[in-house]
Scaffold this active site. Structure first.
Site, PDB file in Angstrom:
ATOM      1  N   ASP A  51       0.674  -1.295   0.113  1.00 48.98           N
ATOM      2  CA  ASP A  51       0.050   0.041   0.192  1.00 48.98           C
ATOM      3  C   ASP A  51       0.910   1.307   0.015  1.00 48.98           C
ATOM      4  O   ASP A  51       1.592   1.375   0.919  1.00 48.98           O
ATOM      5  CB  ASP A  51      -0.931  -0.165   1.147  1.00 48.98           C
ATOM      6  CG  ASP A  51      -1.986   0.961   1.400  1.00 48.98           C
ATOM      7  OD1 ASP A  51      -2.891   0.820   0.554  1.00 48.98           O
ATOM      8  OD2 ASP A  51      -1.930   1.801   2.159  1.00 48.98           O
ATOM      9  N   GLU A  99       1.665  -0.452  -5.142  1.00 49.42           N
ATOM     10  CA  GLU A  99       0.245   0.220  -5.369  1.00 49.42           C
ATOM     11  C   GLU A  99       0.765   1.707  -5.126  1.00 49.42           C
ATOM     12  O   GLU A  99       0.454   2.580  -4.147  1.00 49.42           O
ATOM     13  CB  GLU A  99      -0.523  -0.109  -4.377  1.00 49.42           C
ATOM     14  CG  GLU A  99      -2.033   0.719  -4.616  1.00 49.42           C
ATOM     15  CD  GLU A  99      -2.531   1.520  -3.510  1.00 49.42           C
ATOM     16  OE1 GLU A  99      -1.536   1.977  -2.554  1.00 49.42           O
ATOM     17  OE2 GLU A  99      -3.370   1.918  -3.501  1.00 49.42           O
TER      18      GLU A  99
END
Lengths: 649, 649
Positions: free
Chosen positions: B381, B410
């Site tokens: 993330d 990401e």
């Protein structure tokens, strides 16, 4: 992982040649514009600078870098290169904590949020900076820190104080750069301005005689200096002036066998009268040469010698140092060959033989000999047939003794080889210019030379012709062809040259089916009528004066080709680095017919008003141009080109 | 200058990332095609090879390089990358003295010149080679040398013997390579094939319940595995499964304050029930998780976990390791903010604080904890809000323990940052695909990803949607939009993903003016009718089967866009590395209207006869295509694309 690593990354630094393996090249006063992609994680504000110094010094100077494209993290900075010592430059980047904090404070305050804690954080940053500086600024910073942390004061006042631009300036100047992101140190070879800008003239001394009854001598060359200066040439390049071998000497037009009166090719160097440090007695003495050097200086001309590293079979080296040559199994020395062709008048050196070190050192001593006699420019014959590493070593060694020496590489070979020689240290390079004639060919070639990173290390020298190259274009195009090629060479490239007097006399007589001159000066003595009708000396003098008076022509970049509605017309704009001098050259490339077309230049793109003035520096005519499209028509004669100087109307 | 330097130069080696600073990436069995510009002075014949080995080993393997463009000195060689250990490769070049000598001999003999001395030279070369080899070949070479130097034998016979191809082969294989030209050693990160090729499915476990009366649990996820396997997915990616913080918990639709029943965002990691190595009790236990891993393996599916390196204020780290966070002047811990926005439910780690080393090591232990529980895929993330050097270190550390681990970055940010994260070691990267809709946008973006050196280190993962991104195209395009984006993602990129079940159910309900789902699973439990009419599950299953059956879709290169006479139609050809599988995809990019056009493919350019067969793998229809132009028409429904397999008629 023992040190806290920097968060800042520096990538894609330009200019940089082969990951820093080779230096870029500059002349004193030239800009070094440094671009890099600089970024870090998160959204912190970064700062970056380019550091620069002389290679030997310890202390760096610093120039700030600015963001030019935030979306691509592109930064740019610049500094001026100076002196003739090698330089170094280095890009560094760091997180600017104060600027980052200040941006947050500004947004929060604007949103009406409580910034009490933020102000205390800022006070800590300012306090820490105060500890890094001395004297009054430190005192002032400590005062600011005290005010920022004065919790009982009005918060709005404290925010205003925190956002004071003066505080930002002082904080940025004294930022905590640790840990800093650093790119590798890159290097710059510094060379005299003549390495970038100059007009060359090639002359065979033995063909310089004003008297058809005797061959030319160095003293005749000396006598021609005023005429060359009047033509505006900066460099007088002499083919080899050393004693010429007799064994297997070539006759006129490269005939296998020379007659007893034939003088041979000056590139077959060495006889019983001496080798690479001797002067052919038929040309004069070393004293004559020294006198030529002194005289040339008074005319603002530099003499360039030919460095042809090969020997005739009669060269003293052959007897004294057989270990510097290749040998056949029977012990005899090998002549040059490109099977099945034989060059029996030439012995190449063995640059990688067991005696390579003593050979390399001997060659260094030869070059230094001529440097000590005042020669600072060398045209190197066929450098691509000697090892790259030899050249890299030799040029470094010579520049260590005399940093103002210029080397021109005469290599006509594949592009990677020509580029690599330039990387190895040659100041200038011969090019494919003689064979680039059409608009498409010229545009493509000049784009490669000026718009890619090639221009950071390779300086083209556009020769219109050489003793070996009388191009088909010149053979068939008549006087106009010579005018066109002169103007192209002299305006497209800051350094160009002609092989005279054949060029200014528009000599176009070639051996059939070749690019070789008939009765080439390479193999025989020629006598010239220096004032022969139809010569283009006036044009040469005028073009060279235009080059000296218009700085734009003294640099190869920026060069911008401009659309013009004819395949036979080439148009381009050049601008001096300071922007003050701007020229537009339009040339008819067809020596046989007139052509017309519309030039497309958006005045606004050049910072010009809709109506502006162009002055033709060739004819003296002035025109007012309007708007984007302007019409020109150029006949091959009397003048195939406009060289316009652009100015506000 | 103490060693005799090599004359051979090696430049512009490709692939190479940032002058060797970073490795390229490969999966087992993939080719590494190595290109270089290799040249030397003079015209000697050169030889070159690419060496390769596992990073730890001593012995190099060798693959020959061949000239692909003599005029530009371009060479090419190749080898197959294998295993999961890092590899190294190296380009070397040398002068092939024997081949050079042989070429000269051949030309001289053809010209009828005396080659007596040349034959003796060749004998010396062969004799020297004999000393470098052993056994029979040495004997044979010595015999050849004797014959070549047998001056009394017939010269023609000796020349024929010298030109024997077998002699050339043996001499080349045993060439004297000293001094050798060597480029720097370059490295390859090896990763499992799943790093290159796979279909991802994102699923919130708490929304996986078949029973609308209770939230989903890990056991419900386990129960869905057969359905996911039937759809053809390879990777099941679960958003964070750890305990969720209560302090400043967000309510549905990202509301500031959560009600007592609200479940919060799984990215607010950590509560009194544990942190990054704990499992949210409402989802199940670690035993349930282990069972899920085992079950997924039986269905050929890998479970990917989310690595979100941040804490809720209730995370045990906050109490136990306050030194891993940033602090305000009053000592309290700073929440995340992007002024003036505040994220009070999230405490970011301080990756560059004084305790950075213990923090980094703790994170390594967290990742290794899950690796030990069988997790080999991590979706990371927001990696761009943590330092690059942290990722480079972490990924290296994890791969040292377990080289088969895959990391997906990401990061939705600026291109240099996304590329740099890939350079630092991420196996795959999220992309801008969700916002590239038109023919021009897709062509430009895919060209950057596949035709530049970016594809050597960055593997795109084309997600059609994420919990945060319901693109305007999907919001407004109806069912056809979902079909089009699925086919684009799955055929343009070897790795792609969907966020389900919203995607296969064609959920298009967004908060007005945003890309956020209404009632997003991020903030609340959702219950789905998994068989809702209008779903595109059949298409997904078929497309995934086509990907598995057609190797061309399992690689990102070569990708070749093909002209088609409509701005709404996109056409491209992909070919498997062995050339055996070739596909042509044609997609209507307009979900609202039918479009038609002519595809331009020159059959000969693909090695096809003038008439060839295309089989639509979506519909099963077969067509015979003729010549260069072929007509297609595609309506958004029932099927907006052709996926043609191309074969000889």
């Amino acid at each position: 992982m023992s040190e806290r690593p920097s968060r800042v990354v520096i990538e894609n630094v330009m200019p940089e040649v082969d990951a820093g393996r080779f230096p870029i090249k500059r002349c004193p006063g030239e800009d070094v514009v440094v671009r890099a992609c600089i970024h870090a994680d998160s959204a912190d504000i970064l700062a970056a600078c380019v550091l620069f110094k002389k290679a030997g010094e310890k202390k760096w100077q610093e120039s700030p870098m600015r963001v030019t494209n935030a979306g691509l993290d592109l930064w740019e900075g610049r500094f001026k290169a100076d002196g003739l010592d090698a330089m170094e430059y280095l890009v560094q980047g760091w997180v600017d904590s104060f600027a980052t904090w200040r941006r947050g404070l500004e947004k929060k305050a604007a949103a009406g949020q409580d910034v009490g804690s933020d102000l205390l954080e800022g006070a800590q940053l300012v306090q820490a900076a105060a500890a890094r500086v001395k004297g009054k600024p430190a005192e002032w910073l400590r005062q600011q820190a005290a005010w920022l942390s004065a919790v009982k004061s009005n918060s709005g006042d404290r925010v205003r104080m925190a956002l004071d631009p003066e505080l930002l300036t002082l904080m940025s100047a004294n930022a905590d750069r640790d840990p800093i992101g650093t790119y590798r140190t890159l290097t710059i070879t510094m060379e005299p301005t003549r390495a970038r800008f100059g007009a060359w003239y090639e002359l065979f001394p033995r063909s310089a005689s004003p008297d058809p009854k005797r061959p030319g001598r160095l003293s005749d060359v000396e006598a021609r200096l005023p005429a060359l200066a009047a033509l505006g040439f900066d460099i007088l390049y002499l083919p080899p002036i050393h004693p010429i071998g007799k064994t297997h000497r070539k006759g006129p037009n490269n005939a296998e066998n020379a007659g007893p009166q034939d003088v041979g090719s000056p590139w077959a160097i060495g006889s019983s009268e001496g080798g690479h440090t001797a002067i052919d007695p038929s040309l004069g003495t070393l004293q004559d040469f020294d006198r030529l050097i002194i005289a040339s200086k008074t005319h603002g001309i530099q003499v360039a010698l030919d460095l042809a590293l090969q020997c005739s079979p009669d060269h003293p080296y052959v007897r004294e140092h057989p270990e510097w040559f290749r040998h056949r199994p029977d012990g005899s020395i090998k002549y040059a060959e490109n099977p099945p062709k034989k060059y029996e008048d030439i012995y190449p050196f063995d640059f990688e033989g067991s005696a390579w070190e003593s050979l390399w050192k001997e060659i260094r001593s030869v070059v230094l000999f001529w440097v000590q006699h005042g020669v600072k420019v060398f045209r190197v014959d066929n450098p691509h047939t000697k090892p790259y590493r030899f050249w890299e070593w030799l040029i470094q060694e010579i520049k260590r003794e005399s940093p103002d020496v210029i080397f021109l590489a005469e290599a006509f070979t594949r592009p990677p080889v020509m580029r690599y020689l330039a990387k190895c240290g040659f100041s200038q390079s011969y090019t494919y210019f003689t064979w680039r004639n059409t608009k498409a060919e010229l545009t493509e070639y000049l784009t490669e030379l000026t718009q890619t990173d090639v221009h950071e290390y390779m300086r083209p020298n556009f020769f219109t012709n050489t003793p070996d190259i009388l191009s088909p274009y010149l053979q068939t195009g008549g006087r106009a062809a010579f005018m066109i090629r002169l103007i192209l060479a002299a305006t497209l490239s800051a350094t160009y040259g002609i092989c005279g007097p054949t060029f200014e006399l528009c000599e176009a007589d070639a051996l059939p089916g070749t690019e070789d001159y008939r009765d080439s000066e390479k193999y025989q003595v020629r006598y010239w009528d220096w004032e022969k009708p139809g010569n283009i000396k006036d044009l040469i003098a005028r073009v060279n004066r235009i080059r000296r008076e218009n700085t734009a022509f003294q640099f190869n970049t920026p060069l911008q080709f401009v659309p013009i509605s004819s395949e036979s017309l080439l148009a381009f704009v050049k601008t001096s680095p300071d922007g003050a001098n701007r020229v537009l050259v339009i040339i008819n490339l067809d020596p046989h017919a007139a052509h017309e077309g519309n030039v497309t230049i958006a005045p606004a793109a050049l910072g010009l008003p809709d109506a502006y003035e162009v002055e033709d520096l060739l004819s003296g005519a002035r025109y007012t141009w309007h708007g984007t499209l302007n019409y020109v028509k150029l006949a091959p004669q009397p003048m195939p080109a406009h060289i316009f100087k652009i100015s506000h109307a």
